[in-house]
Enzyme design. Structure first.
Site, PDB file in Angstrom:
ATOM      1  N   ARG A  42     -16.635  -1.175  -0.038  1.00  0.00           N
ATOM      2  CA  ARG A  42     -16.238  -1.768   1.228  1.00  0.00           C
ATOM      3  C   ARG A  42     -17.382  -1.619   2.201  1.00  0.00           C
ATOM      4  O   ARG A  42     -18.294  -0.832   1.976  1.00  0.00           O
ATOM      5  CB  ARG A  42     -14.960  -1.109   1.727  1.00  0.00           C
ATOM      6  CG  ARG A  42     -13.801  -1.454   0.823  1.00  0.00           C
ATOM      7  CD  ARG A  42     -12.534  -0.858   1.270  1.00  0.00           C
ATOM      8  NE  ARG A  42     -12.429   0.543   0.902  1.00  0.00           N
ATOM      9  CZ  ARG A  42     -11.269   1.200   0.895  1.00  0.00           C
ATOM     10  NH1 ARG A  42     -10.166   0.591   1.235  1.00  0.00           N
ATOM     11  NH2 ARG A  42     -11.226   2.470   0.562  1.00  0.00           N
ATOM     12  N   THR A  43     -17.325  -2.392   3.282  1.00  0.00           N
ATOM     13  CA  THR A  43     -18.442  -2.386   4.220  1.00  0.00           C
ATOM     14  C   THR A  43     -18.781  -0.973   4.675  1.00  0.00           C
ATOM     15  O   THR A  43     -17.940  -0.275   5.226  1.00  0.00           O
ATOM     16  CB  THR A  43     -18.107  -3.257   5.435  1.00  0.00           C
ATOM     17  OG1 THR A  43     -17.688  -4.518   4.961  1.00  0.00           O
ATOM     18  CG2 THR A  43     -19.314  -3.414   6.314  1.00  0.00           C
ATOM     19  N   GLN A  44     -19.987  -0.561   4.421  1.00  0.00           N
ATOM     20  CA  GLN A  44     -20.453   0.751   4.848  1.00  0.00           C
ATOM     21  C   GLN A  44     -21.395   0.626   6.025  1.00  0.00           C
ATOM     22  O   GLN A  44     -21.539   1.529   6.811  1.00  0.00           O
ATOM     23  CB  GLN A  44     -21.196   1.439   3.703  1.00  0.00           C
ATOM     24  CG  GLN A  44     -20.348   1.633   2.465  1.00  0.00           C
ATOM     25  CD  GLN A  44     -19.312   2.710   2.655  1.00  0.00           C
ATOM     26  OE1 GLN A  44     -19.614   3.778   3.176  1.00  0.00           O
ATOM     27  NE2 GLN A  44     -18.083   2.443   2.280  1.00  0.00           N
ATOM     28  N   ASN A 146     -12.092  -0.748   6.146  1.00  0.00           N
ATOM     29  CA  ASN A 146     -12.888  -1.864   5.657  1.00  0.00           C
ATOM     30  C   ASN A 146     -13.206  -2.787   6.835  1.00  0.00           C
ATOM     31  O   ASN A 146     -12.765  -3.920   6.895  1.00  0.00           O
ATOM     32  CB  ASN A 146     -12.094  -2.604   4.560  1.00  0.00           C
ATOM     33  CG  ASN A 146     -12.932  -3.657   3.862  1.00  0.00           C
ATOM     34  OD1 ASN A 146     -12.390  -4.546   3.235  1.00  0.00           O
ATOM     35  ND2 ASN A 146     -14.231  -3.576   3.956  1.00  0.00           N
TER      36      ASN A 146
END
Lengths: 266, 269, 264
Positions: A42-44, A146
């Protein structure tokens, strides 16, 4: 010890729960499985990013500004990206942060507006409704850990009322007569406040535009992820007006005289 | 109505092109006690006749609040009404949560109409056995809609549903042109006149069997209503002042001042 | 509580890792219960690191007898208030009246604890009028522990506002605790209940103090006053800026008072 009273005195079979006694959360999951679950990320962090968006209230409505740059780290990767997005006839969304997330948000909003339009019943989504919607989307995504990695400014003018509000990747919202995201929040916001607070109802479009370009200039001088190519949007009784890309007039000759940085020692 | 070869399944048309189950559902609405709705430039109102199953029973609830800006009156199966009204409440709340705006009334009505339509088409279902009058107040002013189990919804100046509603409709058709400019009190009086047309011979409207639902600024007989005029249901003694404004049916001149003692007047069909 | 999850303070110029779904938006809230009234107040500043906005209310009227103040992560706070309001709306649908204060308090416990393992990062103070007409304050932690109290501060300036209020010389709160712990230097009998006007000036003073000393407190002060059924206005009508926001005719009355605080 089994602390679940309905299980007491019952045959125990972990594989098959004949009596449906386990709490729902403890039941084995039999739904579809994602084989590559472990590989899904997921977007980090944001990848291709936009920097500041500026916005202010003036006499006739709302003015917003953003440059045309989308950076890839420190690389000036895309130099003709539009970061101000009109939604309907009364609203503009401006975005800093991850540009792919922003373009996803644009598509969300566009389908929403189409759905609203097809109802054909005289109701339409204005800036206040769109801001609430975005706040819910952003908060919902952060709650799934996320996030959509953006700082968004929603500006609009509807039913004779100006609207200006902010929402970011955590779902945090603000409202004020001047707003700025990214480095703009540190560098431009104080300048905007000084020029606008208390004058919201007297500033003309020309004056407002002068304040904006001044702030953009200061940002371009100091924010290494900014560009001297920008757009300005106004939202007034006449609707949304998004300018063509323009260039800032900047002077760099003074750099010659600066001493104390880099290679120059004298 | 007779039983019919084509009525055991709602997904099968009769040779005449009718869906008998749907028509029976419309009959269920007609079994329910009457409800009347009217609209002026400033207000939407509902009036309903409550039934009780006997001396020892209380009166059945006929009106539900959906939100501050929407209310309904029902005729037909109360249990079906509860399912649909809860759905409308959810929709109204979701609109508040997602867009921070009151749900547009027409969309609430369309939403339940769409649900009802599904039940007229899918195998193994039955149509809802209830009809609604929906009043609402939104950006475009006061509204009145009728929803019926067939999946239809229409907007009206004035409408009635339920048992003997045709008599009320006749009254409304005669007077509806004057409703737009009526004050709230005049509008309610018209509503009561229409509603009493649906009564049986020996019955009269009284504080126990009448409900009034109002959307719009307060009337002179109300206190403590917010200026926005949220939906409220008047029942019991609070409606006495409105009942007092009714003109007895056999009084020849409609312009005559309302009699103070018309509570005991016998209504005629 | 802040130890449970670490908050990132990354400068916004650098793309940072998504370390936490939380933020801390500063500000302070406060509630005081009187015998037949209550006062709930909060400043209107909302901070986000070094950024700040001047008017973002964190005190909300729930019903005519309940006011909720939320402090902490504002997005969680707003969502929580929305969810409580939805529950109250369902209660109103089902019961045709507003939910009593002590029931709202228990409801909030349930809702907060439901998120025990992903908490709303919020300190809640619920205040209003009980069914017996008494003023009440309920204070919550972020996962639902709660108690009834008479005077409570939460938020950025809690650490110096709470003792300030606890140690007011003629403070009246729960004599069993405060009175015993603190010997009055006056021989005159202390008032068992502070009048509304004194509470209001005390509240205003403590926020002025807090805005002097805490960078996250300031800009504006929003005070809600709830009066029990049949109470007189007790000087509220003369207070500049006092505005009635009562919505029903149940008898309780709700007022707001706004004041400006330091803006720097």
């Amino acid at each position: 010890m089994d602390h679940f009273p309905t299980n007491w005195g019952r045959p125990r079979n972990d594989a098959f729960d004949a009596y449906g006694t386990y709490p729902l959360a403890q039941r084995p999951y039999n739904g579809p499985k994602d084989t590559f679950e472990a590989g899904v990320q997921r977007t980090q962090q944001p990848i291709v990013t936009g920097t500041s968006v500026l916005a202010l209230k003036y006499k006739d409505g709302i003015m917003m500004a953003a440059d045309n740059l989308a950076s890839y780290g420190s690389l000036a990767r895309f130099k003709d990206i539009q970061r101000l997005h009109p939604v309907g006839n009364n609203t503009v969304i401006g975005a800093g942060g991850d540009m792919s997330d922003f373009q996803y948000i644009q598509s969300l909003l566009d389908s929403l507006m189409i759905e609203e339009f097809t109802a054909q019943d005289g109701h339409s989504l204005g800036p206040a409704e769109l801001h609430e919607y975005l706040a819910q989307v952003m908060y919902g995504r952060r709650s799934k850990i996320n996030p959509l990695w953006n700082s968004l400014i929603v500006g609009g003018f509807k039913d004779g009322k100006r609207f200006l509000s902010y929402v970011d990747l955590l779902g945090t919202t603000y409202s004020a007569s001047t707003l700025a995201t990214g480095y703009g929040a540190y560098i431009a916001q104080p300048l905007l406040r000084k020029a606008v607070e208390g004058y919201e109802d007297v500033l003309t479009e020309e004056q407002a535009e002068k304040i904006m370009t001044e702030c953009l200039k200061v940002l371009f001088y100091r924010d290494a992820r900014s560009l001297n190519k920008y757009q300005i949007a106004t939202i007034t009784t006449k609707g949304v007006n998004l300018s063509e890309s323009r260039s800032l007039d900047t002077t760099w000759s003074f750099a010659e005289g600066i001493r104390g940085y880099g290679a120059q020692t004298q | 109505m007779f039983r019919n070869t084509y009525d055991s399944d709602n997904t099968v048309f009769s040779p005449q092109g009718r869906l008998h189950q749907v028509e029976y559902a419309l009959e269920a609405v007609k079994q329910g006690s009457a409800a009347v709705g009217l609209r002026s430039k400033t207000h939407s109102i509902l009036l309903a006749l409550k039934r009780s199953s006997g001396e020892l029973a209380s009166y059945q609830q006929k009106m539900y609040r959906i939100d501050d800006h929407v209310g309904i009156a029902i005729a037909g199966l109360t249990s079906d009404a509860r399912v649909l009204s809860n759905f409308m409440r959810q929709q109204a709340m979701s609109s508040k949560m997602v867009f921070n705006r009151p749900a547009p009334v027409n969309r609430l009505v369309s939403a339940i109409a769409d649900k009802a339509q599904v039940n007229t088409q899918e195998y193994g279902r039955r149509p809802y056995g209830v009809g609604f009058l929906v009043i609402g107040l939104d950006q475009s002013g006061p509204h009145l809609y009728e929803f019926s189990p067939s999946g239809n919804s229409y907007e009206y100046y004035a409408m009635s549903i339920g048992a003997r509603s045709q008599s009320a409709k006749t009254y409304l058709e005669k007077h509806y042109e004057s409703f737009a400019d009526c004050s709230l009190e005049e509008l309610i009086t018209h509503g009561l006149h229409a509603l009493r047309e649906t009564l049986q011979q020996d019955k009269a409207l009284n504080v126990n069997n009448t409900s009034i639902g109002i959307l719009g600024p307060a009337s002179v007989h109300e206190t403590g209503i917010a200026p926005s005029g949220p939906f409220r249901i008047l029942e019991g003694d609070t409606i006495q002042p409105f009942l007092d404004t009714m003109i007895p049916k056999d009084a020849p001149a409609p312009a005559a001042a309302p009699a103070a003692t018309d509570e005991d007047v016998q209504m005629q069909e | 509580m802040p130890d449970m999850v670490s908050l990132s303070r990354a400068a916004s110029g650098q793309p940072s890792q998504f370390k936490t779904p939380y933020s801390e938006n500063g500000g302070t809230i406060l509630a005081v219960a009187g015998s037949r009234f209550c006062v709930v107040a909060g400043d209107t500043r909302r901070t986000d690191g070094y950024s700040q906005t001047r008017y973002a209310p964190k005190v909300f009227r729930l019903t005519d007898k309940a006011v909720l103040a939320v402090n902490g992560f504002s997005a969680d706070g707003n969502m929580f208030v929305n969810k409580v309001r939805q529950q109250l709306e369902w209660y109103r649908h089902g019961h045709a009246r507003d939910m009593p204060l002590h029931e709202i308090a228990r409801l909030m416990q349930t809702m907060l604890y439901a998120r025990r393992f992903f908490p709303y990062y919020v300190s809640n103070i619920l205040s209003g009028i009980e069914e017996d007409g008494s003023g009440a304050v309920y204070t919550f932690d972020s996962v639902g522990s709660y108690e009834r109290d008479t005077c409570r501060v939460a938020g950025a300036a809690q650490s110096f506002m709470q003792p300030y209020l606890d140690n007011q010389d003629d403070w009246y709160t729960r004599p069993s605790v405060h009175y015993k712990n603190q010997r009055s230097t006056h021989s005159s009998s202390r008032p068992t209940q502070l009048p509304l006007s004194s509470v209001l000036s005390l509240v205003m003073d403590s926020f002025v103090n807090a805005s002097e000393r805490h960078v996250e407190v300031g800009d504006g002060l929003e005070i809600y006053v709830v009066l029990a059924k049949g109470s007189s206005l007790q000087g509220l009508e003369k207070l500049t800026g006092a505005q009635e926001v009562t919505a029903t005719s149940d008898g309780e009355r709700v007022f707001t008072v706004r004041r400006s605080l330091r803006r720097d």
